[in-house]
Motif scaffolding. Structure first.
Motif, PDB file in Angstrom:
ATOM      1  N   TYR A   1       0.858  -1.223   0.011  1.00 31.52           N
ATOM      2  CA  TYR A   1      -0.100   0.149   0.001  1.00 31.52           C
ATOM      3  C   TYR A   1       0.899   1.135  -0.218  1.00 31.52           C
ATOM      4  O   TYR A   1       2.146   1.189   0.158  1.00 31.52           O
ATOM      5  CB  TYR A   1      -0.935   0.029   1.315  1.00 31.52           C
ATOM      6  CG  TYR A   1      -2.071  -1.085   1.071  1.00 31.52           C
ATOM      7  CD1 TYR A   1      -3.040  -0.627   0.159  1.00 31.52           C
ATOM      8  CD2 TYR A   1      -2.144  -2.358   1.681  1.00 31.52           C
ATOM      9  CE1 TYR A   1      -4.369  -1.674   0.106  1.00 31.52           C
ATOM     10  CE2 TYR A   1      -3.329  -2.888   1.434  1.00 31.52           C
ATOM     11  CZ  TYR A   1      -4.310  -2.833   0.743  1.00 31.52           C
ATOM     12  OH  TYR A   1      -5.300  -3.614   0.631  1.00 31.52           O
TER      13      TYR A   1
ATOM     14  N   ASP B   1       1.298   3.652   2.082  1.00 32.25           N
ATOM     15  CA  ASP B   1       1.804   3.845   3.197  1.00 32.25           C
ATOM     16  C   ASP B   1       2.965   2.852   3.474  1.00 32.25           C
ATOM     17  O   ASP B   1       3.528   2.908   4.644  1.00 32.25           O
ATOM     18  CB  ASP B   1       0.816   4.082   4.487  1.00 32.25           C
ATOM     19  CG  ASP B   1       0.261   2.714   4.739  1.00 32.25           C
ATOM     20  OD1 ASP B   1       0.601   1.768   4.060  1.00 32.25           O
ATOM     21  OD2 ASP B   1      -0.526   2.605   5.619  1.00 32.25           O
TER      22      ASP B   1
ATOM     23  N   THR C   1       2.842  -0.426   3.834  1.00 32.49           N
ATOM     24  CA  THR C   1       2.294  -1.835   4.241  1.00 32.49           C
ATOM     25  C   THR C   1       2.368  -2.645   3.274  1.00 32.49           C
ATOM     26  O   THR C   1       1.949  -2.632   2.155  1.00 32.49           O
ATOM     27  CB  THR C   1       0.985  -1.526   4.661  1.00 32.49           C
ATOM     28  OG1 THR C   1       0.754  -0.398   5.802  1.00 32.49           O
ATOM     29  CG2 THR C   1       0.434  -3.005   5.437  1.00 32.49           C
TER      30      THR C   1
ATOM     31  N   ALA D   1       1.147  -6.056   2.209  1.00 26.92           N
ATOM     32  CA  ALA D   1      -0.322  -6.722   2.538  1.00 26.92           C
ATOM     33  C   ALA D   1       0.159  -7.982   2.002  1.00 26.92           C
ATOM     34  O   ALA D   1      -0.361  -9.130   2.639  1.00 26.92           O
ATOM     35  CB  ALA D   1      -1.302  -5.911   2.033  1.00 26.92           C
TER      36      ALA D   1
ATOM     37  N   PRO E   1      -4.818 -15.451  10.187  1.00 30.06           N
ATOM     38  CA  PRO E   1      -5.246 -14.343  11.083  1.00 30.06           C
ATOM     39  C   PRO E   1      -5.469 -12.932  10.270  1.00 30.06           C
ATOM     40  O   PRO E   1      -5.103 -12.845   9.375  1.00 30.06           O
ATOM     41  CB  PRO E   1      -3.801 -14.275  11.966  1.00 30.06           C
ATOM     42  CG  PRO E   1      -3.054 -14.774  10.939  1.00 30.06           C
ATOM     43  CD  PRO E   1      -3.326 -15.594  10.251  1.00 30.06           C
ATOM     44  N   SER E   2      -6.202 -12.254  11.091  1.00 27.85           N
ATOM     45  CA  SER E   2      -6.494 -10.889  10.669  1.00 27.85           C
ATOM     46  C   SER E   2      -5.354 -10.286  10.188  1.00 27.85           C
ATOM     47  O   SER E   2      -4.281 -10.173  10.719  1.00 27.85           O
ATOM     48  CB  SER E   2      -7.268 -10.259  11.847  1.00 27.85           C
ATOM     49  OG  SER E   2      -7.646  -8.916  11.563  1.00 27.85           O
ATOM     50  N   GLY E   3      -5.379  -9.450   9.062  1.00 35.84           N
ATOM     51  CA  GLY E   3      -4.463  -8.666   8.760  1.00 35.84           C
ATOM     52  C   GLY E   3      -3.314  -9.288   7.743  1.00 35.84           C
ATOM     53  O   GLY E   3      -2.305  -8.805   7.346  1.00 35.84           O
ATOM     54  N   CYS E   4      -3.627 -10.593   7.416  1.00 37.72           N
ATOM     55  CA  CYS E   4      -2.319 -11.422   6.587  1.00 37.72           C
ATOM     56  C   CYS E   4      -2.850 -11.130   5.103  1.00 37.72           C
ATOM     57  O   CYS E   4      -1.783 -11.797   4.447  1.00 37.72           O
ATOM     58  CB  CYS E   4      -2.546 -12.896   7.282  1.00 37.72           C
ATOM     59  SG  CYS E   4      -3.798 -13.816   6.825  1.00 37.72           S
ATOM     60  N   GLY E   5      -3.499 -10.581   4.718  1.00 34.47           N
ATOM     61  CA  GLY E   5      -3.834 -10.073   3.400  1.00 34.47           C
ATOM     62  C   GLY E   5      -4.675 -10.807   2.527  1.00 34.47           C
ATOM     63  O   GLY E   5      -4.830 -10.784   1.290  1.00 34.47           O
ATOM     64  N   LYS E   6      -5.723 -11.521   3.183  1.00 39.05           N
ATOM     65  CA  LYS E   6      -7.024 -12.211   2.428  1.00 39.05           C
ATOM     66  C   LYS E   6      -7.655 -11.417   1.551  1.00 39.05           C
ATOM     67  O   LYS E   6      -8.065 -11.756   0.527  1.00 39.05           O
ATOM     68  CB  LYS E   6      -7.581 -12.853   3.457  1.00 39.05           C
ATOM     69  CG  LYS E   6      -6.810 -13.990   4.616  1.00 39.05           C
ATOM     70  CD  LYS E   6      -7.864 -14.593   5.393  1.00 39.05           C
ATOM     71  CE  LYS E   6      -8.526 -13.867   6.272  1.00 39.05           C
ATOM     72  NZ  LYS E   6      -7.965 -13.131   7.631  1.00 39.05           N
ATOM     73  N   SER E   7      -8.226 -10.210   2.130  1.00 35.32           N
ATOM     74  CA  SER E   7      -9.098  -9.447   1.786  1.00 35.32           C
ATOM     75  C   SER E   7      -8.377  -8.643   0.459  1.00 35.32           C
ATOM     76  O   SER E   7      -9.083  -8.463  -0.711  1.00 35.32           O
ATOM     77  CB  SER E   7      -9.641  -8.114   2.461  1.00 35.32           C
ATOM     78  OG  SER E   7     -10.513  -8.876   3.490  1.00 35.32           O
ATOM     79  N   THR E   8      -7.345  -8.335   0.823  1.00 33.97           N
ATOM     80  CA  THR E   8      -6.365  -7.663  -0.409  1.00 33.97           C
ATOM     81  C   THR E   8      -6.429  -8.449  -1.527  1.00 33.97           C
ATOM     82  O   THR E   8      -6.372  -8.271  -2.476  1.00 33.97           O
ATOM     83  CB  THR E   8      -5.126  -7.132   0.367  1.00 33.97           C
ATOM     84  OG1 THR E   8      -4.904  -6.159   1.428  1.00 33.97           O
ATOM     85  CG2 THR E   8      -4.273  -6.586  -0.823  1.00 33.97           C
TER      86      THR E   8
HETATM   87  P1  ADP Z   1      -7.115  -9.713   6.140  1.00 36.09           P
HETATM   88  O1  ADP Z   1      -8.013  -9.616   5.061  1.00 36.09           O
HETATM   89  O2  ADP Z   1      -6.338 -10.930   6.036  1.00 36.09           O
HETATM   90  O3  ADP Z   1      -7.797  -9.237   7.423  1.00 36.09           O
HETATM   91  P2  ADP Z   1      -6.206  -7.229   4.662  1.00 36.09           P
HETATM   92  O4  ADP Z   1      -5.701  -7.684   3.257  1.00 36.09           O
HETATM   93  O5  ADP Z   1      -7.427  -6.560   4.885  1.00 36.09           O
HETATM   94  O6  ADP Z   1      -6.183  -8.344   5.807  1.00 36.09           O
HETATM   95  O7  ADP Z   1      -4.817  -6.478   5.336  1.00 36.09           O
HETATM   96  C1  ADP Z   1      -3.851  -6.756   4.792  1.00 36.09           C
HETATM   97  C2  ADP Z   1      -2.594  -5.695   5.600  1.00 36.09           C
HETATM   98  O8  ADP Z   1      -2.628  -4.599   4.534  1.00 36.09           O
HETATM   99  C3  ADP Z   1      -2.893  -5.279   7.014  1.00 36.09           C
HETATM  100  O9  ADP Z   1      -1.623  -5.157   7.546  1.00 36.09           O
HETATM  101  C4  ADP Z   1      -3.745  -3.967   6.758  1.00 36.09           C
HETATM  102  O10 ADP Z   1      -3.631  -3.247   7.971  1.00 36.09           O
HETATM  103  C5  ADP Z   1      -3.286  -3.515   5.553  1.00 36.09           C
HETATM  104  N1  ADP Z   1      -4.011  -2.537   4.835  1.00 36.09           N
HETATM  105  C6  ADP Z   1      -5.392  -2.951   4.282  1.00 36.09           C
HETATM  106  N2  ADP Z   1      -5.818  -1.869   3.504  1.00 36.09           N
HETATM  107  C7  ADP Z   1      -4.996  -1.112   3.729  1.00 36.09           C
HETATM  108  C8  ADP Z   1      -5.014   0.228   3.007  1.00 36.09           C
HETATM  109  N3  ADP Z   1      -5.666   0.687   2.412  1.00 36.09           N
HETATM  110  N4  ADP Z   1      -3.850   1.049   3.257  1.00 36.09           N
HETATM  111  C9  ADP Z   1      -2.801   0.583   4.082  1.00 36.09           C
HETATM  112  N5  ADP Z   1      -2.781  -0.592   4.694  1.00 36.09           N
HETATM  113  C10 ADP Z   1      -3.782  -1.374   4.434  1.00 36.09           C
END
Ligand code: ADP
Ligand code: ADP
Length: 230
Positions: A13, A15, A17, A19, A38-45
């Motif tokens: 991202y 910033d 991060t 992902a 776990p939460s934050g491991c990049g699934k949604s991304t």
């Molecule tokens: P999950 O779906 O597994 O919970 P995400 O894909 O939502 O994980 O997020 C993966 C990582 O990217 C996390 O560290 C999250 O904080 C970060 N992240 C998600 N969206 C953004 C964004 N728009 N800008 C910066 N960091 C992001």
């Protein structure tokens, strides 16, 4: 050829991060693959890169052999359905009208759209005669999720992406929705990528399970039995 192929996909991202890193994933036609971790491991991304709500930083994404890495997301909506936890039904439209919006958008007549919407509500286990004329707020959370699935399938997409779709419903209803969804997926034959943080849900639903580790790396991609070490 696989229905979905991710090759060397990564997302950093703005910033900084990181992902998702170096992700290779091949998903066969008609397969249901769960992304778990776990939460934050990049699934949604990962899910949002497949339908191009997010553009990958590296790598390529193919859908049915077409490179869609830099494709306009609007063009992908016909081939990729998307269901999220906050299903986002139009609050001022009745249930039938909510589902009809998709066939109407693609140029079907009102009567064809209405028939299609009724058929889809039936498919997800909601009697159109009972529920078609209600408004979203008059349905339970689980029922609203079913409408979301119906709407996502309305364009007959070959791929369906689901992000914690049953995360907000209580455990009993969730189990029923899971069972129903498995039957529906079998019937429709759609290829599904299903995100969940719940390993039980993942091994229950998935033909294969992709286990993510923190830092957005794929730790394992295998059958539920092997993921459970059996
Ligand atoms: P999950 O779906 O597994 O919970 P995400 O894909 O939502 O994980 O997020 C993966 C990582 O990217 C996390 O560290 C999250 O904080 C970060 N992240 C998600 N969206 C953004 C964004 N728009 N800008 C910066 N960091 C992001
Ligand atoms: P916003 O960024 O303003 O939320 P989007 O264009 O991202 O708007 O999505 C609006 C809604 O359209 C989403 O809530 C989702 O339900 C649906 N949607 C997004 N992408 C797709 C897709 N590829 N296929 C089907 N529906 C989609």
């Amino acid at each position: 050829q696989p229905m979905i192929r991710l090759s060397g996909v990564g997302k950093t991202y703005d910033d900084g991060t990181v992902a998702v890193q170096e992700l290779d994933l091949e998903i066969e036609r008609g397969e249901l693959v769960c992304l778990v971790g776990p939460s934050g491991c990049g699934k949604s991304t990962t899910l949002k890169m497949i339908n191009r709500l997010i553009e990958p930083t590296t790598g390529t994404i193919e859908i049915d052999g077409d490179d869609v890495t830099h494709q306009d997301p609007v063009q992908l909506r016909r081939s990729i359905g998307y269901v999220i936890q906050q299903v986002g039904l139009f609050p001022h439209q009745k249930i039938l009208a909510n589902v009809m919006t998709v066939p109407l958008l693609y140029g079907e007549s009102k009567s064809v759209a209405r028939d299609r919407a009724r058929e889809l509500l039936d498919l997800v286990g909601l009697d159109p005669a009972t529920y078609g004329d209600r408004y979203p707020h008059q349905l339970s959370g689980g029922q609203q999720q079913r409408v979301g699935v119906a709407r996502a399938l309305a364009a007959n997409p070959p791929v369906l992406l689901m992000d914690e779709p049953f995360g907000a419903v209580d455990p009993v209803v969730r189990t029923r929705l899971q069972d129903e969804f498995l039957r529906l997926q079998d019937e429709v034959g759609v290829t599904v990528v299903f995100v969940t943080h719940d390993i039980d849900e993942a091994v229950r639903l998935g033909d294969r399970v992709a286990v993510f580790a923190s830092g957005g790396r794929l730790a394992q991609f295998d059958t539920p039995a092997r993921v459970l070490g059996r």
